[in-house]
Design a protein around this motif. Structure first.
Motif, PDB file in Angstrom:
ATOM      1  N   ASP A  20       0.817  -1.217   0.000  1.00 21.62           N
ATOM      2  CA  ASP A  20       0.000   0.000   0.000  1.00 21.62           C
ATOM      3  C   ASP A  20       0.849   1.266   0.000  1.00 21.62           C
ATOM      4  O   ASP A  20       0.418   2.322  -0.492  1.00 21.62           O
ATOM      5  CB  ASP A  20      -0.935  -0.008   1.218  1.00 21.62           C
ATOM      6  CG  ASP A  20      -0.187  -0.107   2.533  1.00 21.62           C
ATOM      7  OD1 ASP A  20       0.774  -0.903   2.620  1.00 21.62           O
ATOM      8  OD2 ASP A  20      -0.561   0.595   3.501  1.00 21.62           O
ATOM      9  N   GLY A  23       3.973   0.373  -3.369  1.00 21.41           N
ATOM     10  CA  GLY A  23       3.417   0.393  -4.716  1.00 21.41           C
ATOM     11  C   GLY A  23       3.318   1.789  -5.304  1.00 21.41           C
ATOM     12  O   GLY A  23       3.802   2.039  -6.421  1.00 21.41           O
ATOM     13  N   PRO A  24       2.714   2.742  -4.591  1.00 20.04           N
ATOM     14  CA  PRO A  24       2.643   4.094  -5.137  1.00 20.04           C
ATOM     15  C   PRO A  24       4.013   4.731  -5.366  1.00 20.04           C
ATOM     16  O   PRO A  24       4.179   5.519  -6.310  1.00 20.04           O
ATOM     17  CB  PRO A  24       1.846   4.854  -4.070  1.00 20.04           C
ATOM     18  CG  PRO A  24       0.993   3.804  -3.428  1.00 20.04           C
ATOM     19  CD  PRO A  24       1.852   2.576  -3.389  1.00 20.04           C
ATOM     20  N   ARG A  25       4.982   4.409  -4.509  1.00 21.47           N
ATOM     21  CA  ARG A  25       6.329   4.974  -4.713  1.00 21.47           C
ATOM     22  C   ARG A  25       6.938   4.454  -6.016  1.00 21.47           C
ATOM     23  O   ARG A  25       7.567   5.190  -6.763  1.00 21.47           O
ATOM     24  CB  ARG A  25       7.244   4.615  -3.540  1.00 21.47           C
ATOM     25  CG  ARG A  25       7.037   5.474  -2.303  1.00 21.47           C
ATOM     26  CD  ARG A  25       8.224   5.317  -1.378  1.00 21.47           C
ATOM     27  NE  ARG A  25       8.026   5.991  -0.117  1.00 21.47           N
ATOM     28  CZ  ARG A  25       8.374   7.257   0.122  1.00 21.47           C
ATOM     29  NH1 ARG A  25       8.898   7.979  -0.846  1.00 21.47           N
ATOM     30  NH2 ARG A  25       8.175   7.785   1.316  1.00 21.47           N
ATOM     31  N   ALA A  27       5.277   3.310  -8.578  1.00 18.90           N
ATOM     32  CA  ALA A  27       4.499   3.883  -9.680  1.00 18.90           C
ATOM     33  C   ALA A  27       4.980   5.292 -10.010  1.00 18.90           C
ATOM     34  O   ALA A  27       5.122   5.652 -11.196  1.00 18.90           O
ATOM     35  CB  ALA A  27       3.018   3.883  -9.319  1.00 18.90           C
ATOM     36  N   ALA A  28       5.273   6.072  -8.981  1.00 17.79           N
ATOM     37  CA  ALA A  28       5.744   7.441  -9.208  1.00 17.79           C
ATOM     38  C   ALA A  28       7.139   7.445  -9.827  1.00 17.79           C
ATOM     39  O   ALA A  28       7.434   8.263 -10.710  1.00 17.79           O
ATOM     40  CB  ALA A  28       5.744   8.207  -7.888  1.00 17.79           C
ATOM     41  N   GLY A  33       1.478   3.362 -13.535  1.00 19.05           N
ATOM     42  CA  GLY A  33       0.476   3.278 -12.485  1.00 19.05           C
ATOM     43  C   GLY A  33       0.158   1.863 -12.056  1.00 19.05           C
ATOM     44  O   GLY A  33      -0.335   1.648 -10.931  1.00 19.05           O
ATOM     45  N   TRP A  35       1.992  -0.303 -10.987  1.00 19.99           N
ATOM     46  CA  TRP A  35       2.786  -0.749  -9.830  1.00 19.99           C
ATOM     47  C   TRP A  35       2.106  -0.453  -8.498  1.00 19.99           C
ATOM     48  O   TRP A  35       2.606  -0.864  -7.455  1.00 19.99           O
ATOM     49  CB  TRP A  35       4.183  -0.129  -9.877  1.00 19.99           C
ATOM     50  CG  TRP A  35       5.058  -0.836 -10.863  1.00 19.99           C
ATOM     51  CD1 TRP A  35       5.541  -0.353 -12.042  1.00 19.99           C
ATOM     52  CD2 TRP A  35       5.518  -2.184 -10.760  1.00 19.99           C
ATOM     53  NE1 TRP A  35       6.281  -1.313 -12.685  1.00 19.99           N
ATOM     54  CE2 TRP A  35       6.288  -2.448 -11.921  1.00 19.99           C
ATOM     55  CE3 TRP A  35       5.367  -3.201  -9.812  1.00 19.99           C
ATOM     56  CZ2 TRP A  35       6.902  -3.685 -12.156  1.00 19.99           C
ATOM     57  CZ3 TRP A  35       5.961  -4.426 -10.048  1.00 19.99           C
ATOM     58  CH2 TRP A  35       6.723  -4.663 -11.201  1.00 19.99           C
ATOM     59  N   THR A  36       0.986   0.223  -8.509  1.00 23.52           N
ATOM     60  CA  THR A  36       0.265   0.412  -7.245  1.00 23.52           C
ATOM     61  C   THR A  36      -0.323  -0.898  -6.738  1.00 23.52           C
ATOM     62  O   THR A  36      -0.740  -0.999  -5.586  1.00 23.52           O
ATOM     63  CB  THR A  36      -0.868   1.443  -7.423  1.00 23.52           C
ATOM     64  OG1 THR A  36      -1.743   1.015  -8.465  1.00 23.52           O
ATOM     65  CG2 THR A  36      -0.289   2.811  -7.742  1.00 23.52           C
ATOM     66  N   ASP A  37      -0.343  -1.922  -7.596  1.00 24.07           N
ATOM     67  CA  ASP A  37      -0.859  -3.234  -7.200  1.00 24.07           C
ATOM     68  C   ASP A  37       0.106  -4.298  -7.715  1.00 24.07           C
ATOM     69  O   ASP A  37       0.186  -4.541  -8.919  1.00 24.07           O
ATOM     70  CB  ASP A  37      -2.257  -3.453  -7.798  1.00 24.07           C
ATOM     71  CG  ASP A  37      -2.856  -4.803  -7.372  1.00 24.07           C
ATOM     72  OD1 ASP A  37      -2.395  -5.363  -6.357  1.00 24.07           O
ATOM     73  OD2 ASP A  37      -3.770  -5.268  -8.066  1.00 24.07           O
ATOM     74  N   SER A  56       3.646  -7.020 -11.686  1.00 21.71           N
ATOM     75  CA  SER A  56       2.406  -6.274 -11.902  1.00 21.71           C
ATOM     76  C   SER A  56       2.112  -6.306 -13.390  1.00 21.71           C
ATOM     77  O   SER A  56       2.868  -6.882 -14.179  1.00 21.71           O
ATOM     78  CB  SER A  56       2.549  -4.820 -11.423  1.00 21.71           C
ATOM     79  OG  SER A  56       3.271  -4.053 -12.366  1.00 21.71           O
ATOM     80  N   ASP A 107       8.549   3.813   4.920  1.00 20.73           N
ATOM     81  CA  ASP A 107       7.605   2.826   4.397  1.00 20.73           C
ATOM     82  C   ASP A 107       7.654   1.513   5.184  1.00 20.73           C
ATOM     83  O   ASP A 107       6.623   1.014   5.641  1.00 20.73           O
ATOM     84  CB  ASP A 107       7.903   2.521   2.926  1.00 20.73           C
ATOM     85  CG  ASP A 107       7.646   3.717   2.028  1.00 20.73           C
ATOM     86  OD1 ASP A 107       7.016   4.678   2.489  1.00 20.73           O
ATOM     87  OD2 ASP A 107       8.083   3.677   0.873  1.00 20.73           O
TER      88      ASP A 107
END
Length: 355
Positions: A20, A23-25, A27-28, A33, A35-37, A56, A107
């Motif tokens: 949680d 993943g966003p890190r 993706a950024a 995107g 990679w958020t999952d 992913s 994290d």
């Protein structure tokens, strides 16, 4: 990167990797995107830090983080490991591209980094089917491994911004002191009474080191990604945890110990693939390195004895962490007898010095 030993055991991924947050890190950092999952698998063979394959819809990446539990001082420094690979990216040393280095620990409670997954073979205790089947291919793999080490030791650490990676002087003495001290933390099951004696013999007859260079510290076949179409090409060197400024001949000796000798003991935790039929012996590696660098072979027995001492202490630490449950469920069995045999082998190598 093809790894036949990837594990799909039940791991507390939510706790170890925090998808949680991580993943966003990712993706950024990648602009993807998806990679958020992600899902994760622990890659077998990691005896210290934990290495995961992340998957992913955007593809596959590699994440490295420290083990759980109490960490030894100065060990498991993910930010440092990532920085080394970033520094070497402009040299002839093959390294993976670092995509994210999270140094704050916000994290996961510890730093970690994410790198590209290099296409190729990570070879542990067996070759991929149909790969490097003849002796010439095996010799080419040995030569490539040494040539990459020669390339690393040729790097000017100041020119690539790694001149502060370690202290330039006193490496061997510090190493003896460090690993002897860490061996004292070992559990009784892997303790070796003759290890301190080996350390003292090494201390009393220590050679003068050549100029300090960047060394890997854990350089062996399964820390390399080999080209799937060319056994004589290494595409990336992995696992830079023990890299520092130090004695390049000590780095060579550690590699030769890992390579193995059909006439020597089995090295605990390290696959023995290269002691089998068709593989060149350790003399080929030593001769090729000495020819390329001008290293004096007369000092090699001391360095090989030092390598056995150092790795015996490393293996003790791995086993001790495993017994404490700090290796994500990895169990390496009863390696105490192998460690003690390795220490005796170190004594026997030193007995040949000057003979």
């Amino acid at each position: 990167m093809t790894d036949p030993d990837a594990q799909t055991t039940d791991l507390p991924v939510d706790e170890l990797l925090r998808p949680d947050l991580v993943g966003p890190r990712i993706a950024a950092a990648t602009g993807e995107g998806a990679w958020t999952d992600f899902t994760a698998e622990l890659i077998a063979g990691g005896k210290s830090n934990l290495t995961f394959t992340l998957r992913s819809d955007a593809g596959e990446l590699i994440l490295r983080r420290p083990p759980t539990g109490d960490l030894l001082p100065s060990a498991h420094d993910m930010a440092r490991e990532a920085r080394i690979q970033q520094g070497l990216a402009s040299t002839d040393v093959p390294v993976a591209k670092i995509l994210l280095s999270e140094t704050s620990g916000e994290d996961l409670g510890v730093p970690y980094y994410v790198m590209e997954k290099v296409d190729g073979h990570v070879i542990r205790d067996r070759l991929p089917e149909g790969y490097a089947e003849d002796d010439d291919d095996k010799a080419a793999m040995a030569d490539a491994q040494i040539d990459a080490l020669v390339a690393l030791h040729a790097v000017d650490q100041d020119a690539v911004g790694l001149g502060d990676l370690g202290r330039p002087d006193g490496y061997l003495e510090r190493q003896l002191r460090r690993w002897l001290g860490q061996s004292e933390k070992a559990t009784d099951s892997v303790r070796a009474d003759r290890l301190p004696v080996l350390a003292e013999r090494l201390r009393q007859d220590m050679p003068t080191s050549p100029s300090s260079r960047i060394i890997h510290g854990d350089y062996r076949m399964d820390n390399c990604v080999v080209d799937p179409d060319d056994p004589g090409r290494i595409k990336a060197i992995l696992d830079w945890e023990l890299s520092t400024l130090g004695d390049p001949v000590a780095d060579l000796a550690q590699t030769v110990l890992y390579w193995g000798d059909p006439d020597g003991p089995e090295v605990p935790l390290i696959p023995s693939l290269t002691t089998g039929p068709g593989w060149p012996g350790p003399r080929r590696l030593l001769d090729r390195y000495c020819a390329a660098t001008g290293t004096d072979p007369e000092e090699l027995p001391w360095y090989l004895g030092f390598a056995t001492f150092k790795f015996a202490a490393i293996a003790q630490g791995v086993a001790t962490r495993s017994e404490a449950g700090d290796m994500a469920g990895q169990d390496f069995g009863d390696i105490g007898p192998q460690i003690r045999e390795l220490v005796e082998y170190g004594h026997s190598i030193l007995d040949t010095r000057g003979a």
